[in-house]
Design a protein around this motif. Structure first.
Motif, PDB file in Angstrom:
ATOM      1  N   HIS A  69      25.676 -25.139   7.140  1.00  0.00           N
ATOM      2  CA  HIS A  69      26.802 -24.600   7.073  1.00  0.00           C
ATOM      3  C   HIS A  69      27.299 -24.254   5.358  1.00  0.00           C
ATOM      4  CE1 HIS A  69      27.615 -25.611  10.986  1.00  0.00           C
ATOM      5  NE2 HIS A  69      27.647 -27.013  10.817  1.00  0.00           N
ATOM      6  N   LEU A  70      26.485 -24.505   4.432  1.00  0.00           N
ATOM      7  CA  LEU A  70      26.723 -24.267   3.088  1.00  0.00           C
ATOM      8  C   LEU A  70      26.005 -23.382   2.434  1.00  0.00           C
ATOM      9  CD1 LEU A  70      27.085 -27.994   1.916  1.00  0.00           C
ATOM     10  CD2 LEU A  70      29.015 -26.442   2.742  1.00  0.00           C
ATOM     11  N   ILE A  71      24.955 -22.808   3.277  1.00  0.00           N
ATOM     12  CA  ILE A  71      23.891 -21.786   2.630  1.00  0.00           C
ATOM     13  C   ILE A  71      24.608 -20.346   2.881  1.00  0.00           C
ATOM     14  CG2 ILE A  71      21.797 -23.059   3.080  1.00  0.00           C
ATOM     15  CD1 ILE A  71      21.229 -21.209   5.329  1.00  0.00           C
ATOM     16  N   THR A  72      24.394 -19.728   1.750  1.00  0.00           N
ATOM     17  CA  THR A  72      24.890 -18.146   1.655  1.00  0.00           C
ATOM     18  C   THR A  72      23.645 -17.146   1.814  1.00  0.00           C
ATOM     19  OG1 THR A  72      24.969 -18.141  -0.776  1.00  0.00           O
ATOM     20  CG2 THR A  72      26.887 -19.211   0.681  1.00  0.00           C
ATOM     21  N   ASP A  73      24.031 -15.914   1.551  1.00  0.00           N
ATOM     22  CA  ASP A  73      23.188 -14.663   1.760  1.00  0.00           C
ATOM     23  C   ASP A  73      22.293 -14.745   0.473  1.00  0.00           C
ATOM     24  OD1 ASP A  73      24.888 -13.797   3.887  1.00  0.00           O
ATOM     25  OD2 ASP A  73      25.944 -12.358   2.683  1.00  0.00           O
ATOM     26  N   SER A  74      22.668 -15.374  -0.432  1.00  0.00           N
ATOM     27  CA  SER A  74      21.784 -15.284  -1.802  1.00  0.00           C
ATOM     28  C   SER A  74      20.395 -15.899  -1.616  1.00  0.00           C
ATOM     29  CB  SER A  74      22.474 -15.984  -3.078  1.00  0.00           C
ATOM     30  OG  SER A  74      22.515 -17.264  -2.599  1.00  0.00           O
ATOM     31  N   ILE A  75      20.268 -16.886  -0.757  1.00  0.00           N
ATOM     32  CA  ILE A  75      18.851 -17.316  -0.607  1.00  0.00           C
ATOM     33  C   ILE A  75      17.740 -16.386  -0.193  1.00  0.00           C
ATOM     34  CG2 ILE A  75      20.006 -19.538   0.065  1.00  0.00           C
ATOM     35  CD1 ILE A  75      19.066 -19.136   2.891  1.00  0.00           C
ATOM     36  N   PHE A  76      18.236 -15.133   0.512  1.00  0.00           N
ATOM     37  CA  PHE A  76      17.322 -14.232   0.909  1.00  0.00           C
ATOM     38  C   PHE A  76      16.895 -13.083  -0.170  1.00  0.00           C
ATOM     39  CE2 PHE A  76      18.999 -15.624   4.808  1.00  0.00           C
ATOM     40  CZ  PHE A  76      17.956 -16.198   5.508  1.00  0.00           C
ATOM     41  N   PHE A  77      17.444 -13.388  -1.403  1.00  0.00           N
ATOM     42  CA  PHE A  77      17.109 -12.508  -2.337  1.00  0.00           C
ATOM     43  C   PHE A  77      16.770 -13.099  -3.660  1.00  0.00           C
ATOM     44  CE2 PHE A  77      20.564 -10.551   0.107  1.00  0.00           C
ATOM     45  CZ  PHE A  77      20.344  -9.296   0.173  1.00  0.00           C
ATOM     46  N   PHE A  78      15.616 -12.240  -4.516  1.00  0.00           N
ATOM     47  CA  PHE A  78      15.001 -12.890  -5.480  1.00  0.00           C
ATOM     48  C   PHE A  78      16.043 -13.189  -6.584  1.00  0.00           C
ATOM     49  CE2 PHE A  78      12.426 -12.420  -9.447  1.00  0.00           C
ATOM     50  CZ  PHE A  78      11.713 -13.553  -9.228  1.00  0.00           C
ATOM     51  N   ASP A  79      15.957 -14.513  -7.270  1.00  0.00           N
ATOM     52  CA  ASP A  79      16.835 -14.724  -8.369  1.00  0.00           C
ATOM     53  C   ASP A  79      16.085 -14.744  -9.325  1.00  0.00           C
ATOM     54  OD1 ASP A  79      18.579 -16.013  -9.969  1.00  0.00           O
ATOM     55  OD2 ASP A  79      18.826 -17.834  -8.768  1.00  0.00           O
ATOM     56  N   SER A  80      16.182 -13.647 -10.177  1.00  0.00           N
ATOM     57  CA  SER A  80      15.470 -13.329 -11.513  1.00  0.00           C
ATOM     58  C   SER A  80      15.954 -14.383 -12.678  1.00  0.00           C
ATOM     59  CB  SER A  80      15.543 -11.916 -12.100  1.00  0.00           C
ATOM     60  OG  SER A  80      16.930 -11.545 -12.087  1.00  0.00           O
ATOM     61  N   LYS A  81      17.209 -14.768 -12.732  1.00  0.00           N
ATOM     62  CA  LYS A  81      17.542 -15.679 -13.977  1.00  0.00           C
ATOM     63  C   LYS A  81      16.941 -16.907 -13.534  1.00  0.00           C
ATOM     64  CE  LYS A  81      22.166 -13.429 -13.737  1.00  0.00           C
ATOM     65  NZ  LYS A  81      23.762 -13.873 -13.902  1.00  0.00           N
ATOM     66  N   LYS A  82      16.567 -17.465 -12.526  1.00  0.00           N
ATOM     67  CA  LYS A  82      16.078 -18.921 -12.576  1.00  0.00           C
ATOM     68  C   LYS A  82      14.466 -18.844 -12.186  1.00  0.00           C
ATOM     69  CE  LYS A  82      20.332 -21.212 -10.721  1.00  0.00           C
ATOM     70  NZ  LYS A  82      20.742 -22.053  -9.708  1.00  0.00           N
ATOM     71  N   ASP A  83      14.002 -17.585 -11.886  1.00  0.00           N
ATOM     72  CA  ASP A  83      12.816 -17.455 -11.577  1.00  0.00           C
ATOM     73  C   ASP A  83      12.304 -15.944 -11.972  1.00  0.00           C
ATOM     74  OD1 ASP A  83       9.926 -17.586 -10.718  1.00  0.00           O
ATOM     75  OD2 ASP A  83      10.557 -18.374  -8.504  1.00  0.00           O
ATOM     76  N   GLY A  84      11.335 -15.749 -13.106  1.00  0.00           N
ATOM     77  CA  GLY A  84      11.030 -14.448 -13.212  1.00  0.00           C
ATOM     78  C   GLY A  84       9.548 -14.307 -12.780  1.00  0.00           C
ATOM     79  N   ARG A  85       9.041 -15.077 -12.152  1.00  0.00           N
ATOM     80  CA  ARG A  85       7.498 -14.818 -11.722  1.00  0.00           C
ATOM     81  C   ARG A  85       7.453 -13.537 -10.925  1.00  0.00           C
ATOM     82  NH1 ARG A  85       6.362 -20.039  -8.234  1.00  0.00           N
ATOM     83  NH2 ARG A  85       8.559 -19.559  -7.782  1.00  0.00           N
ATOM     84  N   ALA A  86       6.555 -12.619 -11.169  1.00  0.00           N
ATOM     85  CA  ALA A  86       6.320 -11.536 -10.503  1.00  0.00           C
ATOM     86  C   ALA A  86       5.852 -11.734  -9.167  1.00  0.00           C
ATOM     87  CB  ALA A  86       5.296 -10.606 -11.482  1.00  0.00           C
ATOM     88  N   ALA A  87       5.017 -12.850  -9.039  1.00  0.00           N
ATOM     89  CA  ALA A  87       4.105 -13.293  -7.893  1.00  0.00           C
ATOM     90  C   ALA A  87       5.349 -13.682  -6.914  1.00  0.00           C
ATOM     91  CB  ALA A  87       3.072 -14.295  -8.092  1.00  0.00           C
ATOM     92  N   ALA A  88       6.222 -14.236  -7.370  1.00  0.00           N
ATOM     93  CA  ALA A  88       7.202 -14.981  -6.547  1.00  0.00           C
ATOM     94  C   ALA A  88       7.995 -13.820  -5.956  1.00  0.00           C
ATOM     95  CB  ALA A  88       8.264 -15.913  -7.066  1.00  0.00           C
ATOM     96  N   ARG A  89       8.417 -12.924  -6.756  1.00  0.00           N
ATOM     97  CA  ARG A  89       9.281 -11.642  -6.156  1.00  0.00           C
ATOM     98  C   ARG A  89       8.264 -10.784  -5.250  1.00  0.00           C
ATOM     99  NH1 ARG A  89      12.933  -7.969  -8.413  1.00  0.00           N
ATOM    100  NH2 ARG A  89      13.272  -9.169 -10.267  1.00  0.00           N
ATOM    101  N   GLN A  90       7.103 -10.756  -5.373  1.00  0.00           N
ATOM    102  CA  GLN A  90       6.284 -10.022  -4.456  1.00  0.00           C
ATOM    103  C   GLN A  90       5.867 -10.687  -3.110  1.00  0.00           C
ATOM    104  OE1 GLN A  90       2.513  -8.819  -6.065  1.00  0.00           O
ATOM    105  NE2 GLN A  90       1.886  -7.728  -4.476  1.00  0.00           N
ATOM    106  N   GLN A  91       5.920 -12.031  -3.095  1.00  0.00           N
ATOM    107  CA  GLN A  91       5.308 -12.636  -1.984  1.00  0.00           C
ATOM    108  C   GLN A  91       6.538 -13.658  -1.207  1.00  0.00           C
ATOM    109  OE1 GLN A  91       1.493 -14.901  -2.340  1.00  0.00           O
ATOM    110  NE2 GLN A  91       1.225 -13.973  -4.382  1.00  0.00           N
ATOM    111  N   MET A  92       7.649 -13.539  -1.842  1.00  0.00           N
ATOM    112  CA  MET A  92       8.532 -14.257  -1.068  1.00  0.00           C
ATOM    113  C   MET A  92       8.709 -14.055   0.073  1.00  0.00           C
ATOM    114  SD  MET A  92      12.799 -14.292  -2.426  1.00  0.00           S
ATOM    115  CE  MET A  92      13.959 -14.593  -1.644  1.00  0.00           C
TER     116      MET A  92
END
Length: 787
Positions: free
Chosen positions: A482-505
C-alpha cells in the motif's frame, strides 16, 4: 498390416475394422483422391442414414421385447435378449450422434443425449435391475461387454458390474483359462473395462474410481495378467488400499510413464487419503525412484519418510506439501538418507521446527530448491542455517512465515550463493521492511522470480532498489503493497547514474502482480509500458486509480508511441471501476493473444466491450465478467458465437435470462466451470438444460440464485454425479485453497502452490553471476538496521 503395437508387445490395438479393402497394386494419388472425395460427399450421409435406420429397427425390436417381458416377467431368455438389444440400440444411437458432431470436435467429444438415448438408457437401467433379481450373472457380464464405450455409460457399467458381483461374488475367482473362455466376461475383457468407460481417469468420480480399482485388483490377482497394463508387472499393486493411487499407477503404466517418478498426491486443492502402508508398498516396489510426490497426503507420518530415507536413497525430488502429520523426525531421517535430494517442498507442514530444518540442510548438501511456505516454525535461525549449509540453493520460498524478520533475510542475502539464487518468495512475512528487501535487491542480482506481496512496511525506497538492480526478473509480485507509488517504474538518475541500469531495468519482465496497490495511478502503467516490452501477464486487481488513459498505455507506449500488448496473454483488471468500453475495446485490438481475462466489478463495461473482446481475442479460454451489471443477454450470445471458453464467471448479472444461459451451455461444449451466483433472473428451467448439455461441465456455482429450488437441484446432482453443484458461500471461499492451508492464510496473492522448477543455468554466467555494470555501482541502502 501394422496396428501401432510396440515392438516389445505393448499397446495392442483394440477395436473393430469396417469397410476393409485390399488391393493387389499400389494406389495412385488420383485413386486415393477419388476415395476421399466419395467419402466426403456421400459416405458420411449414407453412414448417418444407415445408423438411423438401424437405430429405428433396434428401437422397434426393443419395444417388442419390452412387451414380451411384461407378458412373461420371469422369463430369463426374454430379459437377456431385451437387455442385449437395448445395448445395441444405444450403440447405434451413439454412432449416429458422433457422426452428427461438428467438424473438428475430435474423437473424445461427448454427444448430447437426445430423447431416444435417454429412453433407451432408462429401459436398460431397469433391465439391469431385473437381471439382478433373476440372478443372471452371465447375462450381466454380456451386457458389460456389449455396452457402447465412452464416459456417457460409465455409471451404467458400474451398476451392471456391482449387480454381477452381488449375484455371484466369486464370479472372477477362477483363473483357469478353460473356464474363463466359457465366461461372458473373462478377466482379459474385464481388464479393458476401466479404459473403455473412463472409470480410472484422472479426477474421476469417487464411485467410478472405486469400480476401476476393483477391476484392477480382480485382474492383477491372476498372475497370467500381471503385465497386461503397459507390459509392467503390477501384481504387487493390488494390495494398495487407496483406490486413486492404484488407478494412478495403472494409468502411468498404460501411458508408459517413467516408473521412477512416484506421484501419489493430489494437486486440485483436496486431500489424499493415502497412508503409510500404501506409500511404503510403492517405495518398496520402486527402489530406484528419483521423485516422490505426496502432496496433500494428510495421513502420511514420519514412518514414510524414514522408509524412503533408508531404502530409496536415489531420491532427488521430495514433495511433502500438506503432509500435516510430519514432525522434525521426518526431516532428520531425510537429512541422513536423502543425500542426493535437489528439491524438497514441505508447504503447510506446521509441526516442523528448526530441530528438523537444520539436519535436513546439513545433510542434503545438493539441495537447489527448498519450499517451506506456510510452515509456522520457520524463523530467522532457519534462514541462517539454510544460507550457510546450502551453497547451491536456487529457489527458496517461505511465504506466510511471520517469524521471519529483516535480520534473517539479510543473513540469507549475504551468506547464500548470490549468483545461484533465482527464486525467492517472502510474501506475507509481515515483519519484513525496507532493510531486508533492500539487502535482497543489492546482493541477489540473479533473481528471476521475486514475491514481496503483503509486505505492508515496504516503501518506494526498497521497491526502487528491486526494479533498478534485479535486471533478470521475469516475475515480480508486489500485491498489497500500500505504500509504493508510481516512481518505482521510472529510472532514478539522482540515486543511480548507471547507463546499464537505465537500459536493462525491467527489460526481462514477463509477469507482474500489482493487485490492491492503492497508490498506483496511470503514470505507473506508462513507466511499465516503457520498460516491460514483452509483458505476458498483468494482474492489477483493485488498482482503483487506473483509468482509460492508463489502459491505453498498455497498447501504446506514451513516449515513443511504440506498439505494446502483442505478447499479453493474461489480463486482470477486476475492481478497476473507472474502465470504460472504448479503452477496453482498443486494448483488445492490440492484444490478440489474450487467453485469460478478468473484468469483474468493472461497472462501466457494456455489451460493446464484450463484442470487441469476442471480435479481436478468439483465444480467450477463461473469462470473468462477474458484477458487470450492464451486461445483457447479448453478451452471452456473443461469447457463445465467437469464443471457446473453458471457465466463465457471469455472477451477479441481474440481466442474464434463462434463454441466454441456455445458449451458453449448449454452444460452449468445452465449458468446465460456470459461475452464475446471484443471477436473480434464472429459474429452474435452465437446470434442465444443464442436466442434458454441457458434457464437460465439472463445477456449477449458483449461490444466491433465488429462482432455483431444491428439487431441481437434487435432480441435477442425481443425474450428473460428476458435476459439483455449489449453493453455499463456504464452497466458494474454500474452492481454490488447499485444505492444508491455515484458515487465515491467503494463497491467492501470487504464492505458488507447487514448487516451480529452478530456472536453467546460463552458459554465459561467470562465477559471481553479477555483471561489471552492477558491480561498479549498486544502489546502497541508506538504513543499516538489518546489518
Amino acid at each position: 498390416m501394422a496396428s501401432g503395437r510396440a515392438r516389445q508387445g505393448r499397446h495392442f490395438w483394440h477395436g473393430c475394422l469396417a469397410h476393409v479393402a485390399v488391393y493387389d497394386k499400389l494406389l495412385s494419388a488420383d485413386d486415393i483422391a477419388v476415395h476421399v472425395r466419395m467419402g466426403r460427399q456421400g459416405g458420411a450421409e449414407r453412414g448417418v442414414s444407415h445408423s438411423r435406420d438401424a437405430a429405428r429397427l433396434f428401437a422397434l425390436a426393443a419395444e417388442h421385447f419390452e412387451k414380451a417381458a411384461q407378458h412373461e416377467p420371469d422369463d430369463f431368455r426374454v430379459r437377456e435378449q431385451h437387455a442385449l438389444c437395448l445395448c445395441d440400440h444405444l450403440a447405434c444411437i451413439d454412432a449416429s450422434d458422433h457422426r452428427s458432431l461438428p467438424p473438428g470436435a475430435g474423437t473424445s467429444a461427448v454427444p448430447i443425449a437426445g430423447p431416444a438415448h435417454r429412453r433407451a438408457a432408462a429401459l436398460l437401467d431397469q433391465a439391469i435391475r431385473k437381471l439382478e433379481g433373476l440372478n443372471a450373472a452371465e447375462t450381466l457380464g454380456a451386457v458389460i461387454r456389449r455396452l457402447p464405450e465412452g464416459p456417457a455409460h460409465a455409471f451404467r457399467c458400474v451398476d451392471a458390474l456391482d449387480a454381477l458381483l452381488r449375484v455371484r461374488p466369486d464370479y472372477f475367482a477362477t483363473h483357469d483359462l478353460g473356464h474363463q473362455s466359457q465366461m461372458a466376461l473373462p478377466l482379459k475383457d474385464l481388464a479393458l473395462v476401466p479404459k473403455r468407460f473412463g472409470l480410472g481417469s484422472a479426477n474421476a468420480h469417487p464411485r467410478l474410481a472405486r469400480a476401476a480399482a476393483r477391476c484392477y485388483r480382480l485382474v492383477l490377482a491372476d498372475l497370467n495378467l500381471a503385465e497386461i497394463y503397459g507390459g509392467v508387472d503390477l501384481s504387487w499393486a493390488r494390495a494398495l488400499r487407496n483406490d486413486e493411487a492404484l488407478c494412478k499407477l495403472v494409468r502411468d503404466a498404460e501411458e508408459d510413464e517413467d516408473n521412477r517418478l512416484i506421484t501419489l498426491g493430489k494437486h486440485d486443492g483436496g486431500t489424499c487419503r493415502v497412508g503409510d502402508d500404501d506409500v511404503r508398498l510403492v517405495l518398496n516396489a520402486r527402489r530406484l525412484a528419483i521423485s516422490l510426490d505426496l502432496t496433500a497426503c494428510g495421513e502420511v507420518t514420519d514412518l514414510c519418510c524414514m522408509f524412503a530415507a533408508r531404502h530409496n536413497t536415489s531420491l532427488q525430488s521430495i514433495t511433502l506439501d500438506g503432509c500435516v502429520q510430519l514432525t522434525d523426525e521426518a526431516f532428520i531421517h531425510l537429512g541422513r538418507g536423502a543425500k542426493h535430494a535437489t528439491l524438497v517442498a514441505a508447504q503447510g507442514c506446521g509441526k516442523l521446527t528448526n530441530a528438523g530444518f537444520g539436519p535436513l540442510a546439513r545433510g542434503c548438501k545438493h539441495l537447489k530448491a527448498l519450499n517451506l511456505s506456510y510452515c509456522g516454525g520457520v524463523n530467522n535461525e532457519t534462514l541462517i542455517v539454510v544460507a550457510k549449509a546450502l551453497k547451491q540453493l536456487e529457489l527458496f520460498h517461505c511465504a506466510f512465515c511471520t517469524d521471519v524478520t529483516d535480520a534473517g533475510v539479510y543473513a540469507l542475502a549475504t551468506t547464500c550463493a548470490q549468483s545461484k539464487l533465482r527464486s525467492l518468495d517472502v510474501s506475507f512475512c509481515a515483519s519484513l521492511s525496507d532493510d531486508g528487501v533492500s539487502a535482497v535487491a543489492e546482493r541477489c542480482a540473479a533473481l528471476e522470480y521475486l514475491n514481496l506481496s503483503g509486505l505492508h512496511r515496504v516503501t518506494d525506497a526498497a521497491a526502487l532498489r528491486v526494479t533498478h538492480n534485479l535486471w533478470r526478473l521475469r516475475t515480480l509480485c508486489l500485491e498489497d503493497l500500500h505504500l509504493i507509488t508510481d516512481s518505482i517504474f521510472f529510472f532514478d538518475s539522482k540515486k543511480d547514474g548507471r547507463a546499464a541500469a537505465r537500459q536493462q531495468m525491467l527489460g526481462e519482465l514477463r509477469e507482474i502482480r500489482l493487485g490492491e496497490c492503492a497508490r498506483l495511478t496511470d503514470r505507473a502503467f506508462a513507466g511499465l509500458s516503457a520498460r516491460a516490452q514483452h509483458l505476458e501477464k498483468l494482474h492489477c486487481r483493485g488498482v482503483a486509480q487506473l483509468t482509460d488513459a492508463g489502459l491505453s498505455y498498455l497498447r501504446l507506449e506514451p513516449e515513443f508511441k511504440q506498439q505494446r500488448g502483442q505478447f499479453l496473454q493474461v489480463l486482470d483488471i477486476s475492481r478497476c471501476s473507472t474502465i470504460g468500453d472504448r479503452a477496453f475495446a482498443e486494448l483488445c485490438k492490440a492484444c490478440p493473444s489474450l487467453e485469460e481475462v478478468d473484468v469483474s466489478f468493472c461497472l462501466r463495461l457494456t455489451d460493446r466491450a464484450i463484442k470487441a473482446l469476442c471480435d479481436n481475442c478468439p483465444a480467450v479460454k477463461h473469462l470473468s465478467v462477474g458484477n458487470c451489471r450492464r451486461l445483457t443477454d447479448a453478451s452471452a450470445c456473443l461469447m457463445a458465437d465467437a469464443l471457446w471458453l473453458e471457465a466463465l464467471d457471469f455472477s451477479k448479472s441481474v440481466r442474464l435470462s434463462d434463454a441466454a444461459l441456455e445458449v451458453l451451455v449448449v454452444e460452449l461444449a468445452g465449458l468446465t466451470r460456470l459461475d452464475v451466483s446471484g443471477c436473480s433472473g434464472l429459474t429452474d428451467a435452465v437446470l434442465k438444460v444443464i442436466q442434458f448439455h454441457g458434457p464437460h461441465l465439472k463445477r456449477l456455482v449458483c449461490v444466491d440464485c433465488a429462482g432455483f429450488t431444491s428439487d431441481p437441484l437434487s435432480e441435477l446432482r442425481a443425474a450428473r454425479p460428476s458435476l459439483e453443484v455449489w449453493t453455499t458461500e463456504e464452497h466458494v471461499e474454500d474452492a481454490d485453497k488447499p485444505q492444508w492451508v491455515a484458515a487465515d492464510a491467503d494463497p491467492d496473492h501470487g504464492v505458488p502452490r507447487t514448487v516451480p522448477p529452478p530456472p536453467p543455468p546460463r552458459d554465459s554466467e561467470t562465477g559471481s553471476g553479477v555483471t561489471d555494470a552492477q558491480e561498479s555501482g549498486v544502489i546502497t541502502r541508506q538504513s543499516s538496521g538489518a546489518s
